[in-house]
Design an enzyme around this catalytic site. Structure first.
Site, short mmCIF file in Angstrom:
data_model
loop_
_atom_site.label_atom_id
_atom_site.label_comp_id
_atom_site.label_asym_id
_atom_site.label_seq_id
_atom_site.Cartn_x
_atom_site.Cartn_y
_atom_site.Cartn_z
N ASP A 1 -2.02 -3.72 4.10
CA ASP A 1 -1.48 -3.26 2.18
C ASP A 1 -1.33 -4.41 1.39
O ASP A 1 -0.60 -5.36 1.52
CB ASP A 1 -0.87 -2.42 2.59
CG ASP A 1 -1.02 -1.35 1.43
OD1 ASP A 1 -1.62 -1.80 0.69
OD2 ASP A 1 -0.47 -0.13 1.11
N ARG A 23 -1.94 -6.14 -5.35
CA ARG A 23 -0.91 -7.07 -5.57
C ARG A 23 -0.97 -7.87 -5.33
O ARG A 23 -0.09 -8.72 -6.64
CB ARG A 23 -0.08 -5.96 -5.04
CG ARG A 23 0.46 -4.78 -5.81
CD ARG A 23 1.29 -3.82 -4.53
NE ARG A 23 0.94 -3.01 -3.59
CZ ARG A 23 1.39 -2.53 -2.37
NH1 ARG A 23 2.62 -2.49 -2.23
NH2 ARG A 23 0.30 -1.95 -2.00
N ASN A 75 -11.95 5.06 0.70
CA ASN A 75 -11.99 3.79 -0.01
C ASN A 75 -13.16 4.08 -0.51
O ASN A 75 -13.04 3.08 -1.46
CB ASN A 75 -11.41 2.79 0.71
CG ASN A 75 -10.07 2.36 1.66
OD1 ASN A 75 -10.22 1.52 2.68
ND2 ASN A 75 -9.56 3.06 0.58
N SER A 99 -2.02 6.50 6.05
CA SER A 99 -2.41 7.36 5.48
C SER A 99 -3.95 7.08 6.68
O SER A 99 -5.12 6.52 5.90
CB SER A 99 -2.85 5.67 4.55
OG SER A 99 -1.92 5.35 4.09
C1 FPP Z 1 -5.35 -2.38 0.86
O1 FPP Z 1 -4.25 -3.17 0.19
C2 FPP Z 1 -6.98 -2.68 2.02
C3 FPP Z 1 -7.87 -2.94 2.22
C4 FPP Z 1 -8.35 -0.89 1.99
C5 FPP Z 1 -8.99 -3.90 2.48
C6 FPP Z 1 -8.61 -4.65 3.84
C7 FPP Z 1 -9.37 -5.09 3.66
C8 FPP Z 1 -9.30 -6.63 3.76
C9 FPP Z 1 -8.00 -7.13 4.79
C10 FPP Z 1 -10.64 -7.73 3.51
C11 FPP Z 1 -11.76 -7.98 4.90
C12 FPP Z 1 -11.46 -7.09 6.26
C13 FPP Z 1 -11.39 -7.48 7.73
C14 FPP Z 1 -11.40 -6.98 8.50
C15 FPP Z 1 -12.68 -8.77 7.22
P1 FPP Z 1 -4.85 -2.75 -1.52
O2 FPP Z 1 -6.43 -3.05 -1.64
O3 FPP Z 1 -4.88 -1.46 -1.64
O4 FPP Z 1 -3.98 -3.84 -1.80
P2 FPP Z 1 -3.13 -2.95 -3.36
O5 FPP Z 1 -2.26 -1.65 -2.26
O6 FPP Z 1 -1.82 -4.02 -3.97
O7 FPP Z 1 -3.94 -2.12 -4.04
#
Ligand code: FPP
Length: 240
Positions: free
Chosen positions: A12, A16, A60, A182
């Site tokens: 996560d 940010r 998502n 989650s």
């Molecule tokens: C949550 O951060 C992250 C995700 C929903 C996606 C995770 C994906 C990756 C780490 C990259 C691709 C994955 C692989 C396996 C190559 P957020 O976007 O909700 O962050 P925030 O809470 O700060 O907005």
């Protein structure tokens, strides 16, 4: 008998990380994908047996279309570009979650990577894509009603893989300071130790992974027993 630990990561904080730098969210995900590459290699070095990464949840899909597209492109690229590295390190890749909503290109990349890495024995890397734990549990319940014991077995393992035998999660790590599960591995985390860190996912690296494993080693895991009872066969070896 002890086994190598099963580590699950809720990655996560990409958004940010990007916002702090005045960048679009997709730049955060790109940087997050780089962190995934580093963490996978570190996990093999540190003796993790199974690593499950929450890459994309069923919820998502509700994100803006451009972000979903960027995430899917990153996943597809990761699966095809990392296959040789996984092969080199003996990493077997498996994808858990629904597949029918993924594009044919992503499905093809998943199948090719799973097929190529299927004999890897050093570590199992499970990517949760279009994944919902509650959906898997509901599927399990439905298969009871319809009397499909094999399907129930598969659904309870929260995977599409008939041959998968992922052990329970030993340590669940969530980055970015949020403290939620989650809808991730609710069944497999029944006795998982929980570790929440403030680091945003793109900044998470080998040192953080080592610290998380040290933290697991410090936890007193009793699995409902008293302190001096004999260890379960399923108890993981201490790492770090
Ligand atoms: C949550 O951060 C992250 C995700 C929903 C996606 C995770 C994906 C990756 C780490 C990259 C691709 C994955 C692989 C396996 C190559 P957020 O976007 O909700 O962050 P925030 O809470 O700060 O907005």
């Amino acid at each position: 008998m002890s086994r190598s630990p099963h580590l699950a990561l809720i990655m996560d904080g990409n958004g940010r990380w990007a916002r702090q730098r005045g960048l679009p969210r997709t730049a955060g995900h790109r940087e997050g994908a780089k962190a995934v590459r580093e963490v996978v290699e570190s996990a093999v070095r540190l003796g993790v047996g199974t690593l499950t990464l929450y890459a994309f949840s069923c919820d998502n899909w509700q994100r803006p279309r451009t972000e979903v597209r960027a995430l899917m492109a990153l996943l597809r690229r990761f699966l095809s570009e990392e296959t040789p590295t996984c092969l080199r390190h003996g990493v077997r890749v498996q994808v858990i979650g629904h597949r029918h909503r993924l594009s044919p290109a992503v499905r093809k990349a998943i199948e090719a990577c799973e097929e190529a890495t299927g004999s890897g024995r050093a570590m199992t890397l499970r990517l949760a894509i279009d994944y919902s734990s509650r959906a898997q549990l509901a599927k399990a319940a439905r298969s009871v009603v319809h009397g499909f014991p094999e399907e129930l077995e598969r659904a309870l393992r929260l995977t599409n893989h008939p041959l998968d035998s992922a052990p329970p999660v030993d340590l669940l790590v969530r980055t970015s300071g949020e403290k939620r599960l989650s809808d991730f591995l609710l069944w497999e985390c029944a006795y998982a130790e929980l570790h929440f860190v403030d680091t945003l996912w793109p900044d998470f690296g080998e040192a953080d992974l080592e610290e998380a494993l040290r933290e697991l080693g410090r936890r007193r895991r009793r699995f409902g027993r008293v302190e001096d009872a004999p260890a379960s066969r399923d108890e993981p070896a201490r790492v770090g």
